[in-house]
Design a protein around this motif. Structure first.
Motif, PDB file in Angstrom:
ATOM      1  N   MET A  32       0.659  39.905 -12.363  1.00 27.72           N
ATOM      2  CA  MET A  32       0.600  38.677 -13.136  1.00 27.72           C
ATOM      3  C   MET A  32       0.413  37.499 -12.189  1.00 27.72           C
ATOM      4  SD  MET A  32       3.363  38.933 -16.214  1.00 27.72           S
ATOM      5  CE  MET A  32       4.625  39.868 -15.370  1.00 27.72           C
ATOM      6  N   ASP A  33      -0.564  36.680 -12.522  1.00 28.56           N
ATOM      7  CA  ASP A  33      -0.787  35.452 -11.776  1.00 28.56           C
ATOM      8  C   ASP A  33      -0.089  34.307 -12.480  1.00 28.56           C
ATOM      9  OD1 ASP A  33      -2.458  36.534  -9.766  1.00 28.56           O
ATOM     10  OD2 ASP A  33      -4.168  36.475 -11.126  1.00 28.56           O
ATOM     11  N   LYS A  34       0.391  33.365 -11.690  1.00 26.93           N
ATOM     12  CA  LYS A  34       1.014  32.163 -12.239  1.00 26.93           C
ATOM     13  C   LYS A  34       0.291  30.965 -11.658  1.00 26.93           C
ATOM     14  CE  LYS A  34       5.551  34.067 -13.077  1.00 26.93           C
ATOM     15  NZ  LYS A  34       6.955  33.764 -13.176  1.00 26.93           N
ATOM     16  N   VAL A  35       0.068  29.967 -12.507  1.00 27.22           N
ATOM     17  CA  VAL A  35      -0.632  28.764 -12.098  1.00 27.22           C
ATOM     18  C   VAL A  35       0.208  27.558 -12.484  1.00 27.22           C
ATOM     19  CG1 VAL A  35      -2.763  27.446 -12.356  1.00 27.22           C
ATOM     20  CG2 VAL A  35      -2.821  29.930 -12.593  1.00 27.22           C
ATOM     21  N   ILE A  36       0.367  26.623 -11.558  1.00 28.81           N
ATOM     22  CA  ILE A  36       1.069  25.369 -11.828  1.00 28.81           C
ATOM     23  C   ILE A  36       0.078  24.394 -12.462  1.00 28.81           C
ATOM     24  CG2 ILE A  36       2.222  23.369 -10.790  1.00 28.81           C
ATOM     25  CD1 ILE A  36       3.955  25.663 -10.455  1.00 28.81           C
ATOM     26  N   LEU A  37       0.479  23.789 -13.564  1.00 28.53           N
ATOM     27  CA  LEU A  37      -0.334  22.799 -14.254  1.00 28.53           C
ATOM     28  C   LEU A  37       0.472  21.508 -14.267  1.00 28.53           C
ATOM     29  CD1 LEU A  37      -1.352  25.175 -17.188  1.00 28.53           C
ATOM     30  CD2 LEU A  37      -2.726  24.599 -15.164  1.00 28.53           C
ATOM     31  N   GLU A  38       0.179  20.633 -13.312  1.00 31.65           N
ATOM     32  CA  GLU A  38       1.005  19.436 -13.130  1.00 31.65           C
ATOM     33  C   GLU A  38       0.745  18.359 -14.174  1.00 31.65           C
ATOM     34  OE1 GLU A  38       0.452  18.248  -9.065  1.00 31.65           O
ATOM     35  OE2 GLU A  38       1.571  19.974  -8.311  1.00 31.65           O
ATOM     36  N   THR A  39      -0.474  18.325 -14.712  1.00 30.68           N
ATOM     37  CA  THR A  39      -0.850  17.279 -15.663  1.00 30.68           C
ATOM     38  C   THR A  39      -1.641  17.901 -16.822  1.00 30.68           C
ATOM     39  OG1 THR A  39      -2.982  16.853 -14.613  1.00 30.68           O
ATOM     40  CG2 THR A  39      -1.075  15.608 -13.754  1.00 30.68           C
ATOM     41  N   PRO A  40      -1.781  17.161 -17.923  1.00 32.13           N
ATOM     42  CA  PRO A  40      -2.653  17.659 -18.996  1.00 32.13           C
ATOM     43  C   PRO A  40      -4.088  17.893 -18.502  1.00 32.13           C
ATOM     44  CG  PRO A  40      -1.271  15.886 -19.823  1.00 32.13           C
ATOM     45  CD  PRO A  40      -1.055  15.946 -18.327  1.00 32.13           C
ATOM     46  N   GLU A  41      -4.536  17.081 -17.549  1.00 31.94           N
ATOM     47  CA  GLU A  41      -5.877  17.272 -16.982  1.00 31.94           C
ATOM     48  C   GLU A  41      -5.971  18.610 -16.257  1.00 31.94           C
ATOM     49  OE1 GLU A  41      -4.046  14.385 -16.540  1.00 31.94           O
ATOM     50  OE2 GLU A  41      -5.165  13.249 -18.051  1.00 31.94           O
ATOM     51  N   ASP A  42      -4.885  19.026 -15.582  1.00 32.11           N
ATOM     52  CA  ASP A  42      -4.869  20.343 -14.935  1.00 32.11           C
ATOM     53  C   ASP A  42      -4.961  21.452 -15.979  1.00 32.11           C
ATOM     54  OD1 ASP A  42      -4.577  19.215 -12.404  1.00 32.11           O
ATOM     55  OD2 ASP A  42      -2.410  19.552 -12.329  1.00 32.11           O
ATOM     56  N   THR A  43      -4.275  21.255 -17.102  1.00 33.51           N
ATOM     57  CA  THR A  43      -4.328  22.240 -18.183  1.00 33.51           C
ATOM     58  C   THR A  43      -5.742  22.329 -18.732  1.00 33.51           C
ATOM     59  OG1 THR A  43      -2.008  21.783 -18.720  1.00 33.51           O
ATOM     60  CG2 THR A  43      -3.310  22.923 -20.399  1.00 33.51           C
ATOM     61  N   MET A  44      -6.382  21.179 -18.934  1.00 34.96           N
ATOM     62  CA  MET A  44      -7.775  21.159 -19.403  1.00 34.96           C
ATOM     63  C   MET A  44      -8.689  21.854 -18.396  1.00 34.96           C
ATOM     64  SD  MET A  44      -8.403  19.622 -22.389  1.00 34.96           S
ATOM     65  CE  MET A  44     -10.084  19.070 -22.194  1.00 34.96           C
ATOM     66  N   ALA A  45      -8.513  21.555 -17.109  1.00 36.69           N
ATOM     67  CA  ALA A  45      -9.372  22.147 -16.078  1.00 36.69           C
ATOM     68  C   ALA A  45      -9.199  23.663 -16.019  1.00 36.69           C
ATOM     69  CB  ALA A  45      -9.067  21.521 -14.718  1.00 36.69           C
ATOM     70  N   PHE A  46      -7.965  24.122 -16.134  1.00 35.78           N
ATOM     71  CA  PHE A  46      -7.720  25.561 -16.153  1.00 35.78           C
ATOM     72  C   PHE A  46      -8.387  26.180 -17.382  1.00 35.78           C
ATOM     73  CE2 PHE A  46      -5.050  29.123 -17.629  1.00 35.78           C
ATOM     74  CZ  PHE A  46      -5.376  30.024 -16.628  1.00 35.78           C
ATOM     75  N   GLY A  47      -8.256  25.515 -18.523  1.00 35.39           N
ATOM     76  CA  GLY A  47      -8.895  25.991 -19.746  1.00 35.39           C
ATOM     77  C   GLY A  47     -10.413  26.043 -19.606  1.00 35.39           C
ATOM     78  N   ARG A  48     -11.004  25.011 -18.980  1.00 31.94           N
ATOM     79  CA  ARG A  48     -12.455  25.026 -18.765  1.00 31.94           C
ATOM     80  C   ARG A  48     -12.873  26.217 -17.916  1.00 31.94           C
ATOM     81  NH1 ARG A  48     -11.416  19.990 -19.006  1.00 31.94           N
ATOM     82  NH2 ARG A  48     -11.841  18.692 -17.264  1.00 31.94           N
ATOM     83  N   ALA A  49     -12.122  26.484 -16.863  1.00 33.16           N
ATOM     84  CA  ALA A  49     -12.447  27.618 -15.991  1.00 33.16           C
ATOM     85  C   ALA A  49     -12.340  28.935 -16.760  1.00 33.16           C
ATOM     86  CB  ALA A  49     -11.531  27.624 -14.767  1.00 33.16           C
ATOM     87  N   LEU A  50     -11.311  29.068 -17.580  1.00 30.37           N
ATOM     88  CA  LEU A  50     -11.153  30.277 -18.388  1.00 30.37           C
ATOM     89  C   LEU A  50     -12.269  30.374 -19.421  1.00 30.37           C
ATOM     90  CD1 LEU A  50      -9.618  32.805 -19.256  1.00 30.37           C
ATOM     91  CD2 LEU A  50      -8.086  31.327 -20.591  1.00 30.37           C
TER      92      LEU A  50
END
Length: 157
Positions: A1-19
């Motif tokens: 299992m990988d874990k990713v830190i999402l410090e801001t809503p923008e990080d969450t958006m960026a992670f979502g874009r990559a996915l």
């Protein structure tokens, strides 16, 4: 299992874009986590990454929204299973197993209900911390275990 830190809503958006950029027809992504953990924000990012049409908002009152395919030709079906309260007959009525053949499906609150739609699925478990950061834990199942996941090494735990 990988874990990713999402410090801001923008990080969450960026992670979502990559996915979202990696999703293809037949993919099932289940989002888990408490209210306010960022499931809808992550879905907005996924939609951006897929370049699908339409505004992404929580489908809580309609159960599911279909977003027209973008350049990849793959539509996004965004489902919110929160309101079902364990009543899986409504989930069955959506015919998501049929839609999975031609669409990518993202289900908020789908763990322990929508996971039966396809043994090949990715669970993204979001947790919210006191400092308002989030952690995304990626739990691949079936063929997802052999797929590269969009995880930035600088943000991994």
């Amino acid at each position: 299992m990988d874990k990713v830190i999402l410090e801001t809503p923008e990080d969450t958006m960026a992670f979502g874009r990559a996915l979202g950029a990696t999703l293809r027809a037949g993919d099932l992504v289940l989002l888990a986590g408490p209210l306010g953990a960022g499931k809808t924000t992550l879905t907005r990012g996924i939609a951006d990454g897929m370049r699908v049409g339409g505004r992404v908002s929580s489908p809580t009152f309609v159960l599911a929204r279909v977003h027209a395919a973008g350049p990849s030709g793959v539509p996004l079906i965004h489902v919110d299973a929160y309101r079902l309260g364990g009543d899986l007959t409504q989930l069955d009525d959506l015919d998501l197993d049929t839609d999975l053949e031609s669409s990518a499906v993202v289900v908020e609150w789908g763990e322990d209900s929508a996971d039966r739609l396809n043994e090949d699925h990715l669970v993204v478990r979001l947790s919210r911390h006191d400092d308002d950061t989030r952690t995304a834990t990626l739990e691949p199942h079936g063929t997802w275990t052999a797929r590269p996941l969009p995880v930035s090494p600088s943000r991994m735990l």
